[in-house]
Design a protein around this motif. Structure first.
Motif, PDB file in Angstrom:
ATOM      1  N   MET A  75      -4.183  -6.626   2.304  1.00 19.85           N
ATOM      2  CA  MET A  75      -4.207  -5.164   2.237  1.00 19.85           C
ATOM      3  C   MET A  75      -5.609  -4.625   2.465  1.00 19.85           C
ATOM      4  N   GLN A  76      -6.609  -5.374   2.017  1.00 25.95           N
ATOM      5  CA  GLN A  76      -7.993  -4.956   2.208  1.00 25.95           C
ATOM      6  C   GLN A  76      -8.508  -5.339   3.594  1.00 25.95           C
ATOM      7  N   GLU A  77      -8.123  -6.528   4.038  1.00 18.08           N
ATOM      8  CA  GLU A  77      -8.627  -7.053   5.308  1.00 18.08           C
ATOM      9  C   GLU A  77      -7.930  -6.434   6.514  1.00 18.08           C
ATOM     10  N   GLU A 120       0.808  -1.212   0.000  1.00 20.90           N
ATOM     11  CA  GLU A 120       0.000   0.000   0.000  1.00 20.90           C
ATOM     12  C   GLU A 120       0.848   1.273   0.000  1.00 20.90           C
ATOM     13  N   ASN A 123      -1.955  -9.000  -1.224  1.00 19.34           N
ATOM     14  CA  ASN A 123      -2.988  -8.129  -1.800  1.00 19.34           C
ATOM     15  C   ASN A 123      -4.328  -8.305  -1.106  1.00 19.34           C
ATOM     16  N   ASP A 124      -4.677  -9.548  -0.767  1.00 22.47           N
ATOM     17  CA  ASP A 124      -5.935  -9.797  -0.045  1.00 22.47           C
ATOM     18  C   ASP A 124      -5.886  -9.162   1.347  1.00 22.47           C
ATOM     19  N   PRO A 184      -5.356  -3.505   6.751  1.00 23.11           N
ATOM     20  CA  PRO A 184      -4.477  -2.425   6.298  1.00 23.11           C
ATOM     21  C   PRO A 184      -3.513  -2.003   7.407  1.00 23.11           C
ATOM     22  N   ASN A 213      -3.274   8.565   4.013  1.00 28.32           N
ATOM     23  CA  ASN A 213      -3.604   7.149   4.118  1.00 28.32           C
ATOM     24  C   ASN A 213      -2.343   6.326   4.360  1.00 28.32           C
ATOM     25  N   ASN A 214      -2.389   5.493   5.399  1.00 23.92           N
ATOM     26  CA  ASN A 214      -1.319   4.555   5.730  1.00 23.92           C
ATOM     27  C   ASN A 214      -0.063   5.189   6.315  1.00 23.92           C
TER      28      ASN A 214
END
Length: 287
Positions: free
Chosen positions: A109-111, A59, A106-107, A113, A149-150
């Motif tokens: 990153m959504q679940e 991210e 990648n998965d 962050p 963000n992040n």
């Protein structure tokens, strides 16, 4: 220095809050230490052990900072959104840290962050800031690094006692005090420069077993498994060993199981998501 792995300054443990008005205070975030290098729009991330972990945190590819280059010292954290107030969750961060498959990353990153919380600025626009006092580094950090963000800059507080009481209320890890007038010392744990005071928990547990291959006692609290107690002084290990034969009720290839009659007080950091006591250490036997 830029885009070269470096070892950061380590924190000096302080059982009690340091006193004086020359400190700036921040929350001690429950994550892993990280050094974020930024140059010409590209970010590279290293652990305090000089391992590059950029590909674990994809991210950060999209972050742009309004500087030519910099090195930020901070903590990588992951929030636990299951609680009423989101707090850093070490277990969730380790799930991110241990992932190596690009699809899995990648998965996640959504679940789950991640957030990099910066608390120091070591290098800015081709100039080292290591010899500058902390108050100046902090001023430059807040001036040049915007929250986004992040990535965010850690809030700084003036009253350590008030902050620590709030940390206790929120069940956070602890607080950090930095001397405003001291420079930054790479790869060292200098005295009286940067302190950490942890919000430890204390509980009484029963010793219900002994691990065979590597020393450890099985801990139970109200008959709930709380993990393995490894940090026990030699004298206490020896004293307990002399009475274990009277307590044995079963055994397998990994453990000797005991009648949980002997109890002890332990100090630990917090409970993990599965209910285990993190970094538990022996304090005393309970008679």
């Amino acid at each position: 220095m830029l885009n070269t792995p470096i070892k950061p300054m380590l924190l000096q443990p302080a059982p009690e809050l340091p006193t004086g008005d020359n400190y700036s205070w921040t929350i001690k975030y429950d994550g892993h230490r990280a050094l974020l290098h930024y140059k010409d729009g590209r970010i590279r991330i290293y652990t305090r052990h000089k391992n590059e972990v950029t590909q674990k945190y994809l991210e950060f590819e999209f972050i742009k900072l309004p500087v030519q280059n910099c090195i930020l010292d901070g903590e990588m954290i992951c929030f636990d959104n299951d609680k009423d107030v989101p707090v850093p969750c070490f277990d969730s961060l380790m799930t991110r840290f241990q992932a190596s498959n690009p699809t899995k990353i990648n998965d996640l990153m959504q679940e789950l962050p991640v957030q990099f919380v910066a608390f120091d600025l070591l290098f800015l626009n081709d100039k080292s800031l290591l010899n500058e006092p902390y108050y100046k580094r902090l001023s430059l950090l807040n001036k040049h690094i915007p929250n986004q963000n992040n990535l965010s800059v850690a809030p700084v507080y003036e009253n350590g006692a008030t902050l620590f009481n709030r940390v206790i209320d929120l069940d956070l890890e602890g607080v950090v005090a930095r001397d405003n007038n001291k420079p930054y010392y790479l790869d060292s744990r200098p005295q009286n420069v940067i302190f950490k005071t942890k919000n430890y928990q204390y509980s009484t547990v029963s010793i219900s077993g002994i691990r065979k291959e590597k020393f450890g006692w099985i801990m139970k609290e109200d008959n709930k498994y709380r993990g393995i107690l490894e940090f026990v002084p030699p004298d206490e290990r020896k004293a307990f060993y002399h009475i274990t034969k009277q307590l044995i009720i079963d055994e397998d290839k990994d453990f000797i199981y005991l009648d949980p009659l002997i109890k002890c007080e332990v100090k630990y950091q917090c409970l993990s998501k599965n209910g285990y006591m993190r970094s538990a250490s022996f304090q005393k036997f309970i008679v």
